[in-house]
Every structure is written in structure tokens, then in C-alpha cells.
Design an enzyme around this catalytic site. Structure first.
Site, PDB file in Angstrom:
ATOM      1  N   GLU A  46       0.855  -1.201   0.000  1.00  0.00           N
ATOM      2  CA  GLU A  46       0.000   0.000   0.000  1.00  0.00           C
ATOM      3  C   GLU A  46       0.888   1.247   0.000  1.00  0.00           C
ATOM      4  O   GLU A  46       1.932   1.265   0.655  1.00  0.00           O
ATOM      5  CB  GLU A  46      -0.844  -0.016   1.281  1.00  0.00           C
ATOM      6  CG  GLU A  46      -1.666   1.238   1.538  1.00  0.00           C
ATOM      7  CD  GLU A  46      -2.237   1.291   2.967  1.00  0.00           C
ATOM      8  OE1 GLU A  46      -1.575   0.826   3.928  1.00  0.00           O
ATOM      9  OE2 GLU A  46      -3.360   1.800   3.110  1.00  0.00           O
ATOM     10  N   ASN A 106      -7.135   5.962  -1.901  1.00  0.00           N
ATOM     11  CA  ASN A 106      -5.994   5.102  -1.576  1.00  0.00           C
ATOM     12  C   ASN A 106      -6.125   3.883  -2.499  1.00  0.00           C
ATOM     13  O   ASN A 106      -6.932   2.995  -2.259  1.00  0.00           O
ATOM     14  CB  ASN A 106      -6.076   4.707  -0.094  1.00  0.00           C
ATOM     15  CG  ASN A 106      -4.839   3.955   0.383  1.00  0.00           C
ATOM     16  OD1 ASN A 106      -4.078   3.432  -0.412  1.00  0.00           O
ATOM     17  ND2 ASN A 106      -4.671   3.902   1.690  1.00  0.00           N
ATOM     18  N   LYS A 123      -9.372   1.742  -2.045  1.00  0.00           N
ATOM     19  CA  LYS A 123      -9.592   1.235  -0.671  1.00  0.00           C
ATOM     20  C   LYS A 123     -10.946   1.653  -0.126  1.00  0.00           C
ATOM     21  O   LYS A 123     -11.282   2.846  -0.110  1.00  0.00           O
ATOM     22  CB  LYS A 123      -8.471   1.751   0.233  1.00  0.00           C
ATOM     23  CG  LYS A 123      -8.505   1.246   1.668  1.00  0.00           C
ATOM     24  CD  LYS A 123      -7.264   1.740   2.398  1.00  0.00           C
ATOM     25  CE  LYS A 123      -7.134   1.219   3.807  1.00  0.00           C
ATOM     26  NZ  LYS A 123      -5.873   1.681   4.446  1.00  0.00           N
ATOM     27  N   GLU A 142      -6.322   8.712   7.664  1.00  0.00           N
ATOM     28  CA  GLU A 142      -6.839   8.284   6.344  1.00  0.00           C
ATOM     29  C   GLU A 142      -8.209   8.873   6.047  1.00  0.00           C
ATOM     30  O   GLU A 142      -8.526   9.171   4.903  1.00  0.00           O
ATOM     31  CB  GLU A 142      -6.881   6.759   6.264  1.00  0.00           C
ATOM     32  CG  GLU A 142      -5.504   6.145   6.150  1.00  0.00           C
ATOM     33  CD  GLU A 142      -5.551   4.722   5.651  1.00  0.00           C
ATOM     34  OE1 GLU A 142      -6.064   4.469   4.564  1.00  0.00           O
ATOM     35  OE2 GLU A 142      -5.045   3.852   6.383  1.00  0.00           O
ATOM     36  N   ASN A 193       0.260  -0.981   5.422  1.00  0.00           N
ATOM     37  CA  ASN A 193       1.136  -0.203   6.304  1.00  0.00           C
ATOM     38  C   ASN A 193       0.474  -0.273   7.674  1.00  0.00           C
ATOM     39  O   ASN A 193      -0.520   0.421   7.914  1.00  0.00           O
ATOM     40  CB  ASN A 193       1.186   1.277   5.914  1.00  0.00           C
ATOM     41  CG  ASN A 193       2.020   1.583   4.689  1.00  0.00           C
ATOM     42  OD1 ASN A 193       3.137   2.073   4.769  1.00  0.00           O
ATOM     43  ND2 ASN A 193       1.444   1.321   3.517  1.00  0.00           N
TER      44      ASN A 193
END
Ligand code: CDV
Length: 308
Positions: A46, A106, A123, A142, A193
Site C-alpha cells: 500500500e 488510496n 480502498k 486516512e 502499512n
């Protein structure tokens, strides 16, 4: 047998000050090693091109746009696409995507052996928070920098098999694998991650986090009878440690190879796609055994509502 020789290209840390040129050189070295070891497919983590920037709070949201790619491929990553085509290796990697109409995702892409992008995934399960949270040991923003993906969980035919992708937190959700399982997925590619310590629970350290990583990938693989390739960005990024533990999991849910370091490290394993057939035809024969009439809450309700 339908064999795909898969290279899981774990990446060590990327510091905030490091540019994409440095990172791409490391990715090329991993790709050359993958080619030398006979790989058909290389899978990177990622947000492979930059540090895990959602740990950094930026008051002005637009100040984060420098971490995003406005087109794919672009000049910075062109060498990766060229080398993959020359080696005739398919590849998958994650990056932050800024669309022409201003949306932030993402994202992960998948290419065929000629370097053509055949699949894109955005994502869906975004962890963390949108505002600075002083209660946490580190930020995980995020929800500030990305929108939830808008492409669902598609699968693609590639290298003679059926492949899907997911990104990091997605791997903890059974729905991720099952939606792809219902499209016959044979191999799921996942980059991650994962901070080594839970920002809201200091005694949840790397061992527990590695356990949850294995648990999630192994359950997803077994319950959908597919291969899972889970690939970390690992190590110490500007004082923030990320777990390694990249794994390849077979359709029985067994780990066939696992990374030992928190650095750039290549795992190569021959994955037989025909090994997915037995589980799909027996215990997880969805057509024979699923009872959708009892699954309505899965899509009609988001949060849990206990009985009064
Ligand atoms: N990048 C991520 O999605 N990380 C999450 C952390 C925050 C728990 C993960 O699920 O690994």
C-alpha cells in the site's frame, strides 16, 4: 496445474524527505530480483511510492496533495512499467490517487505482463480519523486525506487466473474476501502499512499486530479457498515503526512463506491456482451451501444494535 510464481515485494521504510526516485530505484531492484527468481507477478505494498503520510496532520488538506499521483503511469513510475514489460512480469502496487476532478483515493493497480493496467481498486475500509486526535500516540488520518473507494471489489482475469485486490485495513473485514469470492477469485493481492503499536492501546504491540495480520489473511484465504498475498511496508519511518510479516497464504489458509525482516525483502513462491478448486467445490461450494435468506443484516445494517 496453473502455476503463477508470485513475488511478494516487502518494502522497508520510506522517510518523509525521500523522493519517489529513490523509492522507484528500490522497487526496480526488487523487480530485477523477482525476474531472476522466475516470478510472473510482483506485488508491492500500500502507498508504495511514499512514506505513510496519513500519520502527518496537515491543517490545510490541500497541502497533502504532493503525496498524490495525478496520473498513472506518470514520469516518476514509468521506469517500473518499462522494466515490468521488459521482464514480462505483471505487477501490483498501491499509491495515493488524485483524480482529474479532484477526488482522493488510496488506490492499487494491477498490470498484465506487458505493463498495461488491467485492474484498479480503491480502498473501501478507511481506518482512523479525520481531525487531529490528541488522545492517540500517533495520528492515522486516512479519513482526512481519502474518500472511501467507489469501485467495489472487482476481480480480473490475469495470468490465466482470477485476481482481486484489497488495501491494508480491508484485509480485516470478511466482506472484502467474500465479495470477491462470489466472483470466483483465486488470488487476492493486499498491500499494507500497519503501525507496530496500536495508537489507542499501547500494550498492543508488534506480536499481537502480526498475529492479527496472519489471522485475517489466513481466514480470508481458507473461507474463500483462494491464495492471499499480503505485503507490508515495514520498519521505522521517521520514528514511527510499521510491522513487516509479509505472507503468502495458500487456499487451505496455511502460510507458505513469511518475511523475516523489516526491510526490502522478496518472497517468491509458486502458487497453483488449481489448488483453489477443491475448497470451492466442497466445503465452500457457495452455490450449494450459502443461505442468503439469513444474511440480510450484512448489507442492511452498518453498526451493531444489541437486543434491548
Ligand atoms: N493502513 C492501514 O489501513 N492501517 C490499519 C491500521 C490503522 C490498523 C490496518 O488495518 O493495518
Amino acid at each position: 496445474m496453473r502455476m503463477i510464481n508470485v513475488a511478494a515485494a516487502q518494502m522497508g521504510p520510506i522517510q518523509r524527505a525521500e523522493g519517489r526516485d529513490v523509492v522507484v530505484r528500490r522497487m526496480l531492484a526488487l523487480m530485477d530480483e523477482a525476474k531472476a527468481k522466475g516470478a510472473d507477478l510482483i506485488v508491492y505494498p500500500e502507498l508504495a511510492l511514499t512514506t505513510f503520510f496519513p500519520r502527518w496532520y496537515m491543517e490545510n488538506r490541500a497541502d497533502a496533495d504532493g503525496w498524490f499521483e495525478r496520473e498513472m503511469p506518470n514520469d516518476a513510475v514509468r521506469p517500473l512499467f518499462d522494466r515490468a514489460a521488459r521482464h514480462e512480469i505483471a505487477m501490483s502496487f498501491g499509491y495515493a490517487e488524485l483524480t482529474p476532478d479532484g477526488h482522493h483515493f488510496n488506490t492499487a493497480i494491477l498490470t498484465d505482463r506487458t505493463g498495461n493496467i488491467v485492474g484498479k481498486y480503491r480502498k473501501i475500509h478507511l481506518p482512523g480519523h479525520a481531525e487531529f486526535d490528541p488522545e492517540r500516540t500517533h495520528q492515522h488520518l486516512e479519513k482526512r486525506y481519502f474518500e472511501p473507494g467507489d469501485l467495489g471489489f472487482p476481480v480480473w482475469r490475469n495470468l490465466g487466473g482470477i485476481m482481486g485486490m484489497a488495501v491494508c485495513n480491508d484485509r480485516r473485514w470478511p466482506e472484502t474476501y467474500r465479495v470477491m469470492g462470489l466472483q470466483g477469485v483465486e488470488m487476492v493481492l493486499i498491500g499494507y502499512n500497519t503501525p507496530s503499536v496500536n495508537a489507542q492501546k499501547g500494550d498492543e504491540g508488534p506480536e499481537k499486530r502480526l498475529f492479527h495480520n496472519r489471522l485475517s489473511a489466513q481466514a480470508g484465504a481458507y473461507q474463500n479457498s483462494c491464495w492471499v498475498i499480503a505485503v507490508a511496508k515495514a520498519g521505522d519511518e521517521d520514528g514511527h515503526r510499521l510491522i513487516g510479516g509479509s505472507i503468502i497464504v495458500n487456499p487451505d489458509g496455511e502460510i507458505v512463506t513469511e518475511a523475516k525482516t523489516e526491510d526490502d525483502e522478496l518472497l517468491v513462491h509458486p502458487c497453483d491456482l488449481d489448488a483453489t478448486a477443491f475448497g470451492k467445490e466442497t466445503i465452500f461450494n457457495f452455490a450449494a451451501h450459502r443461505r442468503t435468506e439469513h444474511y440480510g443484516l450484512i448489507t442492511s445494517r452498518t453498526g451493531a444494535i444489541p437486543p434491548t
